[in-house]
Design a protein around this motif. Structure first.
Motif, PDB file in Angstrom:
ATOM      1  N   ASP A   1       0.806  -1.233   0.000  1.00  0.00           N
ATOM      2  CA  ASP A   1       0.000   0.000   0.000  1.00  0.00           C
ATOM      3  C   ASP A   1       0.831   1.272   0.000  1.00  0.00           C
ATOM      4  O   ASP A   1       0.354   2.344   0.382  1.00  0.00           O
ATOM      5  N   VAL A   2       2.103   1.195  -0.421  1.00  0.00           N
ATOM      6  CA  VAL A   2       2.925   2.400  -0.533  1.00  0.00           C
ATOM      7  C   VAL A   2       2.444   3.241  -1.703  1.00  0.00           C
ATOM      8  O   VAL A   2       2.068   2.715  -2.754  1.00  0.00           O
TER       9      VAL A   2
ATOM     10  N   ALA B   1       4.148   5.231   8.118  1.00  0.00           N
ATOM     11  CA  ALA B   1       4.348   6.501   7.419  1.00  0.00           C
ATOM     12  C   ALA B   1       4.140   6.343   5.911  1.00  0.00           C
ATOM     13  O   ALA B   1       3.456   7.149   5.269  1.00  0.00           O
ATOM     14  N   LEU B   2       4.714   5.293   5.342  1.00  0.00           N
ATOM     15  CA  LEU B   2       4.602   5.080   3.898  1.00  0.00           C
ATOM     16  C   LEU B   2       3.158   4.813   3.478  1.00  0.00           C
ATOM     17  O   LEU B   2       2.719   5.253   2.405  1.00  0.00           O
ATOM     18  N   ARG B   3       2.401   4.103   4.302  1.00  0.00           N
ATOM     19  CA  ARG B   3       1.007   3.792   3.961  1.00  0.00           C
ATOM     20  C   ARG B   3       0.144   5.039   3.914  1.00  0.00           C
ATOM     21  O   ARG B   3      -0.891   5.048   3.251  1.00  0.00           O
ATOM     22  N   THR B   4       0.540   6.093   4.625  1.00  0.00           N
ATOM     23  CA  THR B   4      -0.244   7.325   4.639  1.00  0.00           C
ATOM     24  C   THR B   4       0.310   8.380   3.678  1.00  0.00           C
ATOM     25  O   THR B   4      -0.069   9.546   3.755  1.00  0.00           O
ATOM     26  N   GLY B   5       1.202   7.970   2.788  1.00  0.00           N
ATOM     27  CA  GLY B   5       1.695   8.874   1.755  1.00  0.00           C
ATOM     28  C   GLY B   5       2.914   9.682   2.128  1.00  0.00           C
ATOM     29  O   GLY B   5       3.350  10.538   1.344  1.00  0.00           O
ATOM     30  N   HIS B   6       3.509   9.437   3.285  1.00  0.00           N
ATOM     31  CA  HIS B   6       4.686  10.174   3.724  1.00  0.00           C
ATOM     32  C   HIS B   6       5.970   9.523   3.219  1.00  0.00           C
ATOM     33  O   HIS B   6       6.058   8.308   3.110  1.00  0.00           O
TER      34      HIS B   6
ATOM     35  N   ALA C   1      17.601   3.875  -1.024  1.00  0.00           N
ATOM     36  CA  ALA C   1      17.994   3.527  -2.389  1.00  0.00           C
ATOM     37  C   ALA C   1      16.788   3.431  -3.309  1.00  0.00           C
ATOM     38  O   ALA C   1      16.917   3.614  -4.526  1.00  0.00           O
ATOM     39  N   SER C   2      15.609   3.148  -2.751  1.00  0.00           N
ATOM     40  CA  SER C   2      14.374   3.094  -3.534  1.00  0.00           C
ATOM     41  C   SER C   2      13.599   4.406  -3.473  1.00  0.00           C
ATOM     42  O   SER C   2      12.446   4.465  -3.919  1.00  0.00           O
TER      43      SER C   2
ATOM     44  N   ARG D   1       8.228  15.486  -1.606  1.00  0.00           N
ATOM     45  CA  ARG D   1       7.975  15.034  -2.974  1.00  0.00           C
ATOM     46  C   ARG D   1       7.015  13.835  -2.967  1.00  0.00           C
ATOM     47  O   ARG D   1       7.023  13.045  -2.020  1.00  0.00           O
ATOM     48  N   PRO D   2       6.195  13.656  -4.008  1.00  0.00           N
ATOM     49  CA  PRO D   2       5.318  12.478  -4.065  1.00  0.00           C
ATOM     50  C   PRO D   2       6.134  11.193  -4.066  1.00  0.00           C
ATOM     51  O   PRO D   2       7.237  11.135  -4.621  1.00  0.00           O
ATOM     52  N   LEU D   3       5.601  10.185  -3.430  1.00  0.00           N
ATOM     53  CA  LEU D   3       6.276   8.889  -3.405  1.00  0.00           C
ATOM     54  C   LEU D   3       6.268   8.255  -4.791  1.00  0.00           C
ATOM     55  O   LEU D   3       5.339   8.469  -5.576  1.00  0.00           O
ATOM     56  N   PRO D   4       7.286   7.460  -5.118  1.00  0.00           N
ATOM     57  CA  PRO D   4       7.279   6.758  -6.402  1.00  0.00           C
ATOM     58  C   PRO D   4       6.204   5.678  -6.424  1.00  0.00           C
ATOM     59  O   PRO D   4       5.767   5.177  -5.383  1.00  0.00           O
ATOM     60  N   ARG D   5       5.779   5.309  -7.606  1.00  0.00           N
ATOM     61  CA  ARG D   5       4.811   4.224  -7.747  1.00  0.00           C
ATOM     62  C   ARG D   5       5.481   2.907  -7.367  1.00  0.00           C
ATOM     63  O   ARG D   5       6.657   2.700  -7.684  1.00  0.00           O
TER      64      ARG D   5
END
Length: 278
Positions: free
Chosen positions: A105-106, A195-200, A228-229, A249-253
């Protein structure tokens, strides 16, 4: 629900945990045990295995290049092992490699009404003064947006600019993560996953063994892997405006993967061990 006694590698706690494990195994007579092997759970797995149970071990997603202390023991007795990073296949040669739960869900967009900064040092018993001090310095330099909420654990670093909490209840922490604009965090897998699941894209400093902040450097390894990702912003000894700009910045897909999810792989293992017949 039964909670095993806390085990922090003290001899007295060891015997208390073993005794509790024996009582539980005698009471429940488990046929299959699924565990990450952490702490007292590793002792329970050993007792259950001796009593005839089949053990399935899933190494924590926090481990990227080396085993956990309990994993070194639990994996040897397990009938099946699961790991969550390709690098771990060389650590546990019998293991099946899965997609990390941390990356599920990232990529969700950051909410529009987020505000302020949240500092998370986690629940480890050692203080993480380096991260608290770095964050406090950044706040005083006007780098991090207010208001500031800081979960600081046992740290005694002065941070009057923040709403300071030693610990936060899980539901309160989840809400704080969702509401913050910027998250500064230790390298704990659970905190980073939330954090990643909520768009951070969290700004991260991993705890280091050399500073007495943890038993080993697995948080450093996880931080480097995710940096690195482009999923976290890695810190060293300071937090500047460039780190905050990068974090926003927006997270990568998410990258496509042929690896099974941990849930699917676990279901296959349990089916192979005869769970459906129990």
């Amino acid at each position: 629900m039964t909670i095993l006694p806390k085990y922090e590698r003290h001899p007295r706690e060891l015997w208390e945990s073993v005794a509790a494990a024996v009582r539980l195994v005698r009471r429940d007579r488990p046929e299959i045990v699924v565990s990450t092997g952490a702490g007292s759970a590793a002792l329970y797995c050993a007792v259950a295995r001796a009593a005839g149970a089949q053990v399935v071990f899933a190494e924590t997603m926090a481990r990227v290049t080396g085993p956990s202390a309990s994993g070194r023991v639990t994996a040897r007795m397990a009938h099946a092992n699961l790991v969550q990073w390709p690098e771990m296949a060389t650590v546990y040669p019998r293991a099946r490699v899965c997609r990390p739960l941390l990356l599920e869900d990232v990529g969700a967009p950051l909410a529009d009404d987020v505000a302020g900064t949240l500092l998370i040092v986690g629940t480890h018993t050692a203080p993480f003064d380096r991260l608290v001090q770095i964050t406090a310095d950044a706040v005083r330099a006007g780098v991090l947006p207010a208001p500031i909420v800081a979960q600081v654990g046992p740290s005694t670093v002065a941070f009057p600019e923040a709403e300071v909490h030693e610990f936060l209840a899980p539901e309160v922490m989840s809400a704080a993560i969702a509401q913050a604009k910027v998250i500064v965090s230790h390298g704990g897998a659970g905190s980073l996953s939330a954090a990643l699941r909520t768009g951070h894209r969290p700004i991260v400093l991993g705890r280091a063994k050399a500073h007495g902040e943890h038993f080993d450097d697995h948080q450093q390894q996880l931080m480097a892997k995710l940096a690195a990702s482009d999923l976290v912003v890695a810190l060293d000894d300071r937090l500047g405006a460039e780190h905050v700009a990068s974090a926003l910045r927006p997270l990568p897909r998410p990258e496509s993967s042929t690896l099974p999810s941990l849930g699917d792989a676990l279901a296959e293992v349990l089916d192979g061990l005869g769970l459906a017949r129990l």
